[in-house]
Design an enzyme around this catalytic site. Structure first.
Site, PDB file in Angstrom:
ATOM      1  N   ILE A 278      21.255  -6.083  29.356  1.00 10.83           N
ATOM      2  CA  ILE A 278      22.271  -6.666  30.247  1.00 10.83           C
ATOM      3  C   ILE A 278      21.816  -8.009  30.788  1.00 10.83           C
ATOM      4  O   ILE A 278      22.554  -8.998  30.765  1.00 10.83           O
ATOM      5  CB  ILE A 278      22.565  -5.687  31.397  1.00 10.83           C
ATOM      6  N   PRO A 306      23.775   0.345  37.717  1.00 15.84           N
ATOM      7  CA  PRO A 306      22.888  -0.826  37.637  1.00 15.84           C
ATOM      8  C   PRO A 306      23.475  -1.924  36.767  1.00 15.84           C
ATOM      9  O   PRO A 306      23.240  -3.103  37.022  1.00 15.84           O
ATOM     10  CB  PRO A 306      21.599  -0.256  37.043  1.00 15.84           C
ATOM     11  N   GLU A 307      24.199  -1.540  35.719  1.00 20.18           N
ATOM     12  CA  GLU A 307      24.775  -2.540  34.818  1.00 20.18           C
ATOM     13  C   GLU A 307      25.678  -3.490  35.586  1.00 20.18           C
ATOM     14  O   GLU A 307      25.618  -4.707  35.402  1.00 20.18           O
ATOM     15  CB  GLU A 307      25.569  -1.831  33.720  1.00 20.18           C
ATOM     16  N   GLU A 308      26.534  -2.953  36.452  1.00 20.60           N
ATOM     17  CA  GLU A 308      27.433  -3.802  37.244  1.00 20.60           C
ATOM     18  C   GLU A 308      26.631  -4.713  38.158  1.00 20.60           C
ATOM     19  O   GLU A 308      26.930  -5.899  38.301  1.00 20.60           O
ATOM     20  CB  GLU A 308      28.377  -2.915  38.050  1.00 20.60           C
ATOM     21  N   ALA A 311      24.962  -7.551  36.043  1.00 19.79           N
ATOM     22  CA  ALA A 311      25.931  -8.483  35.459  1.00 19.79           C
ATOM     23  C   ALA A 311      26.600  -9.346  36.518  1.00 19.79           C
ATOM     24  O   ALA A 311      26.714 -10.572  36.371  1.00 19.79           O
ATOM     25  CB  ALA A 311      26.997  -7.697  34.675  1.00 19.79           C
TER      26      ALA A 311
END
Length: 414
Positions: A278, A306-308, A311
């Site tokens: 990511i 965590p990805e949000e 990013a």
């Protein structure tokens, strides 16, 4: 009075009712004057004479015997064409003077000059007597000002004194023209702005298509957009999100429009750490597309994902990347969302999905996809014609509504 009595002739002598008016009196005008009248009595005609002796005297000193015209003063006045006008001639004269006071034009009495039309007439004379002088006023009335009146001297005369006025057309009011011009310009600008706000998406997309830039964008980016989407727990929601992200988005944005997307779960290499994938790939993208599903449990999945966080952090803090929010349904309340998402929604708004999740119903020319393309970066190299023939669905609709199934949707790049 003897037999040498002769009739008075000359322009200086004017008979007005029962008065004899003499202009520019000189010493030679002294003498005996007789007025002759014919009367008929009991069938017989008689000639009646009445005489008067006139003595001419010269006076020196302060010139109080000469009338003084206080207005007009050989001046011009602005008068609109077709208007009505009354001008007073104000005269100060000695109390015992009998000077004639009148208006003339072209050395002719106004009443005589305009005898037929009577459009311009001399008014009545009014005087106010004081101890040593008399103030008199005699006016001239224009019932309708015409073009031939402009530039013509209308003269007020009082004995040997004279003063004129000349009529002029009013100067153009440039302020009125300026205000009118600015008003018209503001109206045109407001209309143009209104039209642009209504059709700005179509205008921008047309401009990109008509004036496409050749070459690649030298910004070090490999992808046009990074697609960030949730992983819903329910099977039906997961199916809809996967269909949109893994099938419909690539079909429209990649195959029909020629964009290059990075979709987690499709484009990363096996074995890579999620955080590294990511962090590295969001930095290689020009846009961040965030998919929001209203049915999440108070959006807790997104809050803790965590990805949000990675990013959105890269998009807002590090690179200043433009974020595109796509709502898969109407969302009334964003208070449970992360502050970063709330900020993006407030500043840039969101695009609401209103179609179904069948691949056959999607076309880049529908209103939803026009909005997405508007927020995407301009394309430099569209797909080749051979690729388009293979990629564009045969039943693609060109209409404004999503979900219709008409055929023959032509390709519009960018």
């Amino acid at each position: 009075m003897g037999d040498d009595c002769r009739e008075i002739e000359g322009e200086r002598f004017t008979s007005r009712e029962k008065k004899l008016l003499v202009q520019n009196v000189s010493a030679e005008d002294g003498g005996n004057y007789a007025c002759q009248a014919r009367l008929t009595h009991m069938g017989k005609q008689y000639v009646v004479l009445n005489g008067i002796a006139v003595n001419i005297t010269e006076r020196s000193g302060d010139g109080r015997r000469i009338p003084k015209i206080t207005y007009p003063k050989n001046n011009s006045i602005e008068v609109p064409l077709g208007s009505t006008l009354v001008v007073d001639c104000n005269i100060t004269d000695a109390r015992d003077n009998t000077n004639r006071r009148c208006w003339t034009v072209n050395d002719t009495l106004v009443d005589t000059y305009y005898n037929e039309s009577k459009r311009i007439r001399e008014g009545f004379e009014s005087c106010a007597a004081f101890q040593e002088h008399t103030m008199c006023t005699v006016n001239i009335t224009f019932l309708e000002v015409r073009m031939e009146d402009y530039g013509l001297p209308f003269t007020c005369r009082a004995g040997v004194s004279a003063a004129y006025i000349m009529l002029e057309l009013p100067a153009p009011d440039f302020r009125a023209y300026l205000v009118g011009g600015l008003g018209a310009l503001a109206l045109v600008a407001a209309s143009a702005l209104c039209v642009y706000n209504i059709f700005k998406i179509d205008i921008v997309l047309w401009y990109r298509s008509a004036f496409r830039s050749a070459g690649t964008i030298e910004d070090g980016k490999l992808y046009d957009a990074y697609v960030l989407y949730p992983k819903p727990q329910s099977e039906s929601q997961s199916h809809d999100v996967d269909t949109l992200v893994l099938k419909i988005l690539p079909e429209v944005l990649e195959q029909q429009c020629g964009y290059k997307l990075f979709i987690f779960g499709r484009d990363e290499f096996p074995g890579q750490a999620v955080a590294n994938v990511i962090d590295e790939n969001t930095k290689l993208c020009r846009r961040l597309i965030v998919i929001i599903v209203p049915a999440w449990l108070s959006f807790g999945l997104l809050k803790n994902m965590p990805e949000e966080q990675i990013a959105v952090y890269n998009a807002l803090i590090q690179d200043g990347m433009k974020v595109i929010l796509i709502e898969l349904g109407k969302i009334e309340d964003y208070t449970a969302m992360p502050e970063s998402i709330q900020y993006i929604r407030q500043k840039h708004g969101a695009i609401q999905w209103s179609g179904d999740f069948t691949e056959q119903s999607q076309c880049m020319k529908t209103r939803f996809w026009k909005k997405v393309r508007y927020h995407m970066p301009p394309q430099r190299y569209p797909p080749s014609a051979v690729q388009l023939q293979k990629r564009v669905p045969s039943n693609c609709t060109a209409g404004p509504e999503l979900g219709s199934r008409k055929k023959n949707c032509p390709f519009m790049p960018g």
